[in-house]
Design a protein around this motif. Structure first.
Motif, PDB file in Angstrom:
ATOM      1  N   LYS A 156       0.870  -1.182   0.000  1.00  0.00           N
ATOM      2  CA  LYS A 156       0.000   0.000   0.000  1.00  0.00           C
ATOM      3  C   LYS A 156       0.904   1.227   0.000  1.00  0.00           C
ATOM      4  O   LYS A 156       1.756   1.371   0.867  1.00  0.00           O
ATOM      5  CB  LYS A 156      -0.864   0.028   1.261  1.00  0.00           C
ATOM      6  N   TYR A 165       1.578   5.330   0.121  1.00  0.00           N
ATOM      7  CA  TYR A 165       1.002   6.555   0.668  1.00  0.00           C
ATOM      8  C   TYR A 165       1.790   7.770   0.198  1.00  0.00           C
ATOM      9  O   TYR A 165       2.980   7.671  -0.095  1.00  0.00           O
ATOM     10  CB  TYR A 165       1.004   6.506   2.198  1.00  0.00           C
ATOM     11  N   GLU A 175       0.406   9.509   6.718  1.00  0.00           N
ATOM     12  CA  GLU A 175      -0.800   8.783   6.311  1.00  0.00           C
ATOM     13  C   GLU A 175      -0.639   7.283   6.537  1.00  0.00           C
ATOM     14  O   GLU A 175      -1.588   6.591   6.908  1.00  0.00           O
ATOM     15  CB  GLU A 175      -1.122   9.070   4.842  1.00  0.00           C
ATOM     16  N   ASP A 201      -2.984   4.737   8.948  1.00  0.00           N
ATOM     17  CA  ASP A 201      -3.586   3.469   8.545  1.00  0.00           C
ATOM     18  C   ASP A 201      -3.056   2.294   9.355  1.00  0.00           C
ATOM     19  O   ASP A 201      -3.736   1.288   9.497  1.00  0.00           O
ATOM     20  CB  ASP A 201      -3.367   3.233   7.053  1.00  0.00           C
ATOM     21  N   THR A 256      -2.363   2.514  12.619  1.00  0.00           N
ATOM     22  CA  THR A 256      -3.135   2.526  13.865  1.00  0.00           C
ATOM     23  C   THR A 256      -4.594   2.166  13.606  1.00  0.00           C
ATOM     24  O   THR A 256      -5.249   1.595  14.458  1.00  0.00           O
ATOM     25  CB  THR A 256      -3.075   3.897  14.570  1.00  0.00           C
ATOM     26  N   ALA A 257      -5.078   2.473  12.410  1.00  0.00           N
ATOM     27  CA  ALA A 257      -6.468   2.130  12.092  1.00  0.00           C
ATOM     28  C   ALA A 257      -6.622   0.632  11.860  1.00  0.00           C
ATOM     29  O   ALA A 257      -7.738   0.124  11.785  1.00  0.00           O
ATOM     30  CB  ALA A 257      -6.932   2.897  10.858  1.00  0.00           C
ATOM     31  N   GLY A 258      -5.508  -0.073  11.732  1.00  0.00           N
ATOM     32  CA  GLY A 258      -5.582  -1.514  11.551  1.00  0.00           C
ATOM     33  C   GLY A 258      -5.699  -1.947  10.104  1.00  0.00           C
ATOM     34  O   GLY A 258      -6.006  -3.103   9.815  1.00  0.00           O
ATOM     35  N   ARG A 259      -5.459  -1.035   9.165  1.00  0.00           N
ATOM     36  CA  ARG A 259      -5.557  -1.415   7.757  1.00  0.00           C
ATOM     37  C   ARG A 259      -4.247  -2.034   7.266  1.00  0.00           C
ATOM     38  O   ARG A 259      -4.211  -2.634   6.208  1.00  0.00           O
ATOM     39  CB  ARG A 259      -5.877  -0.200   6.898  1.00  0.00           C
TER      40      ARG A 259
END
Lengths: 260, 237
Positions: free
Chosen positions: A160, A162, A167, A171, A173-176
């Motif tokens: 992924k 960025y 950014e 993501d 920390t958001a678990g993505r």
């Protein structure tokens, strides 16, 4: 007709002379910086640029006896904007690589730190190609880390990309994302030591392979500006020798960031 | 100028083309499906029905698409409660977030386009339908909506193209669409001109296809407005 030709010739020669003179005489150097890569380059809550790169830029300007201007520019346009003369040099933790040398001229390095992976605490027992198969790995687009990951793990992991390192942290920390790959110091100071980075850890070896990671971070200039490269090299030596570099280093790190 | 890097990386662009096509077509389809009932309800005289739709349209037309994407993608991920909910597996995917933002955005614009067209229905047509004893449902189905669609088509074709161009924002949340492909190629070879020009050519081709399709549709829908061929026996009105 002849008159016009003469006038045009005179104008062109004036422009030429002015251009040449301008290139030799650096009174003001505009530095392109990123501003989203803590602790090297970030924007304070007040909207000011700060960080290791920024302080080095200011110190170099002082050492060269020139005025400096800082221009914030997003990473993936940072080389094109240099070539388009939006600024004269890039101080943005840019690693010196063969690929980039085709487009820009580099000074000597001004620091060198290894790259590393980060994962959730305990998520990966032992690092190996098999262990990270199929994981979502976040990198910043157009970085040496992006290239290393694409070349070595492009088929094994889900990359992924960025625009900024910040950014990618969001993501993570958001678990993505399962993993991050970036400069170890940026990861440690910009993420792991922050509250949102709790629960994550380094995994795997220090990555320093010169083929991808180059020989450290340098300042990039346009290829024609060899005089600027020379002056910047002299300025790097000067701040290394007179203790300015160490002062800046100690403000941000508790180890030798210059490397060997 | 070195276009060999483009041909060497055409597979990245083709993946981008696939993702752009999927994102735009699905969001347009769902968006239009949502917009038709919303537009009908929006014309209601009942304030309680019309006001929420008005607010929805106002929000999505009043904020940039990029902000909507950031709110849905990065914004919602900030809340622990939301991350623990059953919706999170969906919102975890960048693809879903982009699709949701695009769908709601195009639904809002399309609602306004169709509402305008409905309100532009000639009174005569409505009166005639009433005189014929049509129920409200039947009147919408047979008279108002078909004539509204005809009026809405030119404006809606604009919306399709805007949506296509707006979809380039998907690349900021890690999706490899056509723009995302261009950014990857640019970052690898530092050749912004070749990389983005190729993306532009892709967008031009898709836009051309959209215009061609809309023209075909206009030709059919506006058949009754074309000069009639009176040369044959059963021609004319």
């Amino acid at each position: 007709m002849k008159k016009i030709t003469t006038v045009v010739a005179v104008i062109l020669s004036i422009m030429f002379i002015a251009g040449v003179a301008g290139a030799k005489d650096w009174k003001k150097v505009r530095f392109g910086v990123e501003g989203a890569y803590p602790p090297f380059s970030f924007t304070t809550p007040e909207g000011k640029l700060d960080g290791f790169d920024i302080d080095i830029a200011k110190a170099l300007g002082k050492a060269m006896g020139v005025e400096i201007d800082l221009v914030a520019q997003d990473w993936d346009g940072i080389i094109p904007a240099l070539l388009a003369k939006k600024y004269d040099a890039i101080i943005a933790s840019m690693s010196i690589t063969e690929d980039r040398k085709k487009k820009v001229a580099f000074t000597n390095k001004y620091y060198q730190t290894p790259a590393k992976f980060v994962c959730k605490k305990g998520a990966i027992k032992e690092f190996s190609k098999d262990a990270i198969k199929g994981k979502a790995v976040g990198v910043q687009r157009a970085t040496i880390h992006d290239k290393y990951l694409t070349d070595n793990y492009g088929k094994d992991v889900n990359i992924k990309r960025y625009g900024t390192q910040d950014e990618a942290y969001l993501d993570m920390t958001a678990g993505r994302l399962d993993m991050l790959l970036a400069d170890s110091v940026a990861l440690s100071d910009g993420f792991l030591k922050k509250p949102e980075g709790q629960g994550f850890q380094f995994i795997g070896p220090d990555l320093t392979d010169e083929k991808w990671f180059g020989v450290g971070a340098g300042i990039a200039c346009r290829k024609g500006d060899t005089d600027l490269v020379k002056q910047l090299n002299a300025a790097i030596d000067k701040i290394r020798a007179d203790g300015t570099y160490k002062k800046i280093q100690d403000k941000y790190f508790d180890f030798n960031v210059y490397g060997e | 100028m070195d276009f060999s890097i483009i041909f060497g990386n055409l597979d990245i662009y083709l993946e981008g083309l696939k993702n752009t096509a999927i994102l735009v077509s699905i969001s347009l389809m769902i968006g239009l499906t949502l917009a038709i009932p919303l537009a009908v309800l929006r014309t209601s005289r009942n304030y309680l029905v019309a006001a929420p739709i008005r607010a929805f349209v106002y929000f999505f037309r009043g904020t940039p698409l990029l902000i909507q994407i950031f709110l849905i993608y990065y914004g919602l991920g900030q809340f622990e409660v939301f991350k623990a909910s059953v919706l999170w597996p969906l919102f975890k995917e960048a693809y879903f977030c982009a699709l949701l933002a695009f769908t709601l955005n195009t639904a809002a614009y399309t609602t306004e386009i169709i509402r305008g067209a409905i309100e532009g229905t000639p009174h005569g047509e409505v009166e005639a339908a009433k005189a014929a004893g049509m129920s409200k449902m039947l009147m919408f189905r047979r008279i108002i909506l078909p004539s509204a669609f005809r009026r809405a088509l030119p404006a809606y074709s604009n919306e399709i193209i805007f949506m296509l161009h707006g979809s380039s924002l998907a690349s900021v949340i890690t999706i490899i669409d056509i723009t995302g492909a261009a950014r990857i190629v640019n970052s690898r070879f530092y050749s912004p001109f070749e990389a983005f020009l190729t993306a532009a050519v892709f967008y031009l081709c898709i836009t051309f296809a959209i215009i061609w399709l809309v023209n075909k549709l206009e030709f059919r829908w506006y058949a009754h407005l074309r000069p009639q061929d009176t040369g044959t026996a059963d021609g004319g009105v």
